[in-house]
Design a protein around this motif. Sequence first.
Motif, PDB file in Angstrom:
ATOM      1  N   GLN A  64     -17.038 -73.190 -20.635  1.00 25.46           N
ATOM      2  CA  GLN A  64     -16.294 -71.933 -20.744  1.00 25.46           C
ATOM      3  C   GLN A  64     -17.181 -70.825 -21.294  1.00 25.46           C
ATOM      4  O   GLN A  64     -17.141 -69.680 -20.831  1.00 25.46           O
ATOM      5  CB  GLN A  64     -15.076 -72.127 -21.646  1.00 25.46           C
ATOM      6  N   ALA A  65     -18.014 -71.163 -22.286  1.00 26.61           N
ATOM      7  CA  ALA A  65     -18.881 -70.152 -22.900  1.00 26.61           C
ATOM      8  C   ALA A  65     -19.851 -69.558 -21.883  1.00 26.61           C
ATOM      9  O   ALA A  65     -20.062 -68.343 -21.832  1.00 26.61           O
ATOM     10  CB  ALA A  65     -19.655 -70.761 -24.066  1.00 26.61           C
ATOM     11  N   VAL A 122     -11.432 -81.318 -18.206  1.00 26.44           N
ATOM     12  CA  VAL A 122     -12.177 -82.567 -18.314  1.00 26.44           C
ATOM     13  C   VAL A 122     -12.258 -82.967 -19.784  1.00 26.44           C
ATOM     14  O   VAL A 122     -12.205 -82.126 -20.680  1.00 26.44           O
ATOM     15  CB  VAL A 122     -13.600 -82.427 -17.716  1.00 26.44           C
ATOM     16  N   PHE A 123     -12.368 -84.279 -20.015  1.00 25.47           N
ATOM     17  CA  PHE A 123     -12.489 -84.761 -21.388  1.00 25.47           C
ATOM     18  C   PHE A 123     -13.970 -84.938 -21.713  1.00 25.47           C
ATOM     19  O   PHE A 123     -14.713 -85.612 -20.992  1.00 25.47           O
ATOM     20  CB  PHE A 123     -11.759 -86.103 -21.568  1.00 25.47           C
ATOM     21  N   VAL A 124     -14.388 -84.300 -22.795  1.00 19.85           N
ATOM     22  CA  VAL A 124     -15.778 -84.364 -23.231  1.00 19.85           C
ATOM     23  C   VAL A 124     -15.815 -85.005 -24.618  1.00 19.85           C
ATOM     24  O   VAL A 124     -15.137 -84.536 -25.540  1.00 19.85           O
ATOM     25  CB  VAL A 124     -16.410 -82.955 -23.277  1.00 19.85           C
ATOM     26  N   LYS A 125     -16.563 -86.068 -24.737  1.00 26.76           N
ATOM     27  CA  LYS A 125     -16.649 -86.794 -25.994  1.00 26.76           C
ATOM     28  C   LYS A 125     -17.071 -85.870 -27.131  1.00 26.76           C
ATOM     29  O   LYS A 125     -18.058 -85.127 -27.023  1.00 26.76           O
ATOM     30  CB  LYS A 125     -17.650 -87.944 -25.860  1.00 26.76           C
ATOM     31  N   GLY A 126     -16.310 -85.900 -28.204  1.00 28.83           N
ATOM     32  CA  GLY A 126     -16.615 -85.073 -29.361  1.00 28.83           C
ATOM     33  C   GLY A 126     -16.093 -83.657 -29.252  1.00 28.83           C
ATOM     34  O   GLY A 126     -16.146 -82.898 -30.226  1.00 28.83           O
ATOM     35  N   MET A 185     -11.681 -79.839 -22.129  1.00 29.00           N
ATOM     36  CA  MET A 185     -12.373 -78.565 -21.935  1.00 29.00           C
ATOM     37  C   MET A 185     -12.098 -78.029 -20.539  1.00 29.00           C
ATOM     38  O   MET A 185     -12.007 -78.788 -19.581  1.00 29.00           O
ATOM     39  CB  MET A 185     -13.901 -78.729 -22.099  1.00 29.00           C
ATOM     40  N   GLN A 186     -11.956 -76.707 -20.473  1.00 26.61           N
ATOM     41  CA  GLN A 186     -11.927 -76.047 -19.171  1.00 26.61           C
ATOM     42  C   GLN A 186     -13.373 -75.824 -18.745  1.00 26.61           C
ATOM     43  O   GLN A 186     -14.145 -75.192 -19.445  1.00 26.61           O
ATOM     44  CB  GLN A 186     -11.212 -74.696 -19.247  1.00 26.61           C
ATOM     45  N   THR A 187     -13.741 -76.358 -17.592  1.00 22.38           N
ATOM     46  CA  THR A 187     -15.101 -76.161 -17.081  1.00 22.38           C
ATOM     47  C   THR A 187     -15.045 -75.508 -15.707  1.00 22.38           C
ATOM     48  O   THR A 187     -13.968 -75.364 -15.118  1.00 22.38           O
ATOM     49  CB  THR A 187     -15.869 -77.491 -16.999  1.00 22.38           C
ATOM     50  N   TYR A 188     -16.202 -75.146 -15.211  1.00 22.60           N
ATOM     51  CA  TYR A 188     -16.284 -74.386 -13.965  1.00 22.60           C
ATOM     52  C   TYR A 188     -17.389 -74.947 -13.075  1.00 22.60           C
ATOM     53  O   TYR A 188     -18.393 -75.475 -13.574  1.00 22.60           O
ATOM     54  CB  TYR A 188     -16.594 -72.905 -14.254  1.00 22.60           C
TER      55      TYR A 188
END
Length: 510
Positions: A20-21, A42-46, A50-53
């Motif tokens: 996202q950033a 998506v699931f990101v460890k830690g 997260m919304q991703t692109y």
Amino acid sequence: MNTAARMESSGKKSRIQISQATADLLTEGGLEGWIIPRTVKVFVKGKGEMQTYWVRKSSKSIKPKSSESRSEMASLGEEAETEGSSEGTEEEEEGIEGMNKTERLVEWHVEVLASLLEQIVSSRGGVVNQIQALSNAEKKIGMGGRTVLEEFIPVIPLKRFDTEELERRQRTTTVDIGEEAKSQLRDYISTIAGMYPTNPFHNFEHASHVTASVKKLLARIVNIDDRNGLAANNPTSSVNLVELAGHSYGITSDPLTQFTVVFSALIHDVDHPGVPNTQLVKEKSRWAQIYKKSVAEQKSVDIAWDMLMSDEYAALRACIYQTEDDLRRFRQLVVNTVMATDIVDKELQALRKTRWETAFASIDSAAESLKDRVESEDRKATIVIEHLIQASDVSHTMQHWHIYKKWNERFFMECYSAYKNGRADCDPSTNWYKGEIGFFDFYVIPLARKLQNCGVFGVSSHEYLNYATANRDEWVREGEALVQQYVSVFNESNAHRSARLDHRIAKLRE
């Protein structure tokens, strides 16, 4: 780096996934057309969800007529860009079945153009053969060292249909163009949408607004009884085409002409740079060196045409034309229609004025030969088509006040942004108020009167003139205060954008 490494497990082969950033930084830099939001988080460890692109894939490069590299070309995307609201929101507008605004506009274009393609195919008796035999003719179009503007001709010979053919077509049910052609049409329009930058004004939403106005004016072409000339979805359902053809200079009797005018509205500002042609010439841009004048318009034609001629759109082209004559007429109509949207060039303005006066001068039709009458009708049709697209290009000035005000603000923001970025010599805010009055007095209102005087648009011509006059009067009363408001909104938005950008850069450096 830590986030990127942990995102890797949710990636896909041959795709680039960003956070996202990073997406925010691209958006702040005006490059939101480069990214596509993933439909699920998506699931990101830690990090959790997260919304991703995805970064858009580049489909292919469009080569210019010059041997110079076209590094200025925008990448072709898989999907259309998302156009934000006039308030500048960065969020996508979600609509029916999860489609964003651009996707909905793409589907609307598909529906409109597919309907016109069905009418073209129906006028040929449903014939859609493969067109490999036309490949050499297709390759020769636009070649020979001539620019698009040099292909312009003052009179386009329209196709004529005899009475028997028009009566047969009126009895014929609309045909289906088939899934392959419709899929290619959707892909083509989506790619075109993705090639429109996110300028405040010259963007895909503007192209859609122009297309809607073209469709409306075509639908308002009237016959001698002042009945609706074209029904919404089937122009042959409620009128007598034989009567109508003689009172619209042949425009309504040829579905290819109607399709081409709508198609031209769709593509007329593809890859618009957000600055006028005079600035491109001053900057000595690569495009300006190729075209010399009408730079943005000629570039749009070349980009859209070269893409349409690729192998992946063969079925779509087969619906548009089956003969070399139709191919060349299609090309000529595209050239003339898009070139008509350059309303700033003084030489072109003078030429159009002379052609209008010639076309609609009082002539004793009884004394004309058949050849002269045909040429006269073609000249009038050519001029009417050009004025139709011109009126549609500025149709916001001839619609309700709130529509005019919205688009006027967007155009101001585009011009003011160019000035702030060093791409304009003069501050547009100093003359915007008086400039708009002059635009109404010397272009918009005379154009609306021409729509009325040519005698083919029925009630729309009166509506356009009435709205133009009312908007001018309202602008005289409110325009000065609105310009001050525009400047304040721009400055406030720019300050917020800078603050957000500084904050995100600082977070990335942590």
